[in-house]
Design an enzyme around this catalytic site. Structure first.
Site, PDB file in Angstrom:
ATOM      1  N   VAL A 190       4.229  -3.401   0.511  1.00 56.04           N
ATOM      2  CA  VAL A 190       4.846  -3.739   1.791  1.00 56.04           C
ATOM      3  C   VAL A 190       4.320  -5.074   2.303  1.00 56.04           C
ATOM      4  O   VAL A 190       5.070  -5.923   2.779  1.00 56.04           O
ATOM      5  CB  VAL A 190       4.608  -2.626   2.829  1.00 56.04           C
ATOM      6  CG1 VAL A 190       5.142  -3.045   4.195  1.00 56.04           C
ATOM      7  CG2 VAL A 190       5.281  -1.328   2.378  1.00 56.04           C
TER       8      VAL A 190
ATOM      9  N   PRO B 145      -9.439  -6.201   1.079  1.00 57.97           N
ATOM     10  CA  PRO B 145     -10.384  -6.267  -0.042  1.00 57.97           C
ATOM     11  C   PRO B 145      -9.647  -6.634  -1.331  1.00 57.97           C
ATOM     12  O   PRO B 145      -8.507  -6.217  -1.541  1.00 57.97           O
ATOM     13  CB  PRO B 145     -10.950  -4.842  -0.117  1.00 57.97           C
ATOM     14  CG  PRO B 145     -10.731  -4.275   1.252  1.00 57.97           C
ATOM     15  CD  PRO B 145      -9.456  -4.884   1.741  1.00 57.97           C
TER      16      PRO B 145
ATOM     17  N   GLY C   6      -7.715  -4.141  -3.286  1.00 52.98           N
ATOM     18  CA  GLY C   6      -6.468  -3.597  -2.753  1.00 52.98           C
ATOM     19  C   GLY C   6      -5.265  -4.521  -2.904  1.00 52.98           C
ATOM     20  O   GLY C   6      -4.175  -4.193  -2.425  1.00 52.98           O
TER      21      GLY C   6
ATOM     22  N   ASP D 248       6.177   0.802   9.191  1.00 46.27           N
ATOM     23  CA  ASP D 248       6.588   2.207   9.167  1.00 46.27           C
ATOM     24  C   ASP D 248       6.181   2.989  10.418  1.00 46.27           C
ATOM     25  O   ASP D 248       6.153   4.214  10.400  1.00 46.27           O
ATOM     26  CB  ASP D 248       6.032   2.907   7.914  1.00 46.27           C
ATOM     27  CG  ASP D 248       6.909   4.086   7.486  1.00 46.27           C
ATOM     28  OD1 ASP D 248       8.132   4.017   7.732  1.00 46.27           O
ATOM     29  OD2 ASP D 248       6.373   5.056   6.933  1.00 46.27           O
TER      30      ASP D 248
END
Length: 260
Positions: free
Chosen positions: A34, A54, A57, A121
């Protein structure tokens, strides 16, 4: 007087705008799929992007944007409230992380600081939404479901895009150049309404093919007719017909051209 001639108000919508973020500082929190989409959206609008996430990620696309310098700054850690403090206060925050508590904290902090924010979201925690966008050069068409159905927005956008003529983007480019030339011929603020009505008549009376075919010489000749308020056809400009009929359609201004 009979009947109300004015448009009915339809509440519950969003104000859909073309937000100019060129050279603005956009902070993206997160580095997954996303976040990658958000980053591409704001890079397409020439924003300066900072990503907080990080390294572990980062998905391949976000990592690529960082390694190639498309993302100006990567902060290799999780979000901290001080990231929203001076001197690096962002103009916009896009949060795309799988951590509801931190996401809500980000929105609360942004709200306190009056920084526009989008929490992926979570429609109630969004000052604005991302729609599904069709892009063809300067032409952008956005479909929004106001946070109700992003996938459906994508389906509707593809349906619309599939029915657009292939030369629509090129026509927009030529009209943009014509507008700039007209502004030089009639620069005054008092000319604003007349300029827009005349440009509306050009767009209404010329076909997309004619707009695409317009060359610099055609534009220079066309703007010469502005003062008399006439819009000749392309063939007349090129001397290919004598007194080609002008489309006399009266076009009402709907704000689409903006006040320029």
């Amino acid at each position: 007087m009979g009947g109300n001639k004015f448009p009915e108000v339809q509440g519950g919508g969003s104000l859909i705008l073309a937000w100019q973020v060129r050279n603005k500082h956009v902070l993206v929190i997160g580095g997954g799929e996303v976040a990658a989409g958000r980053i591409l959206n704001v890079l397409n609008a020439d924003a300066h992007v900072t990503v907080i996430c990080p390294s572990s990620g980062l998905n391949p696309e976000v990592r690529h944007r960082i390694q190639t310098g498309q993302v100006r700054t990567h902060i290799n850690r999780s979000f901290q409230p001080a990231d929203l403090d001076p001197p690096g206060v962002p103009d916009m925050v896009l949060c795309a992380i799988d951590d509801p508590a931190t996401s809500s904290q980000v929105y609360k902090l942004c709200h306190e600081r009056r920084i526009p924010a989008n929490i992926a979201d979570v429609p109630p925690e969004c000052d604005f939404y991302f729609g599904s966008v069709h892009r063809d050069g300067p032409l952008q068409i956005m479909v929004s479901t106001n946070g109700n159905g992003p996938k459906l927005a994508n389906i509707i956008r593809r349906f619309i895009a599939g029915r657009l003529p292939g030369n629509a983007g090129r026509a927009v480019e030529r009209v943009g150049l014509l507008r700039r030339k007209l502004r030089r011929v009639a620069p005054g603020m008092e000319e604003g309404e007349k300029r827009m009505k005349w440009m509306s008549r050009v767009c209404e009376s010329w076909s997309l093919d004619e707009l695409c075919a317009m060359e610099e010489a055609d534009m220079e000749g066309l703007v010469e007719f502005y003062k008399e308020g006439r819009v000749p056809k392309l063939a007349e400009l090129r001397g290919e017909s004598e007194g080609a009929e002008e489309d006399e359609t009266v076009v009402g201004f709907d704000g689409a051209f903006g006040w320029w």
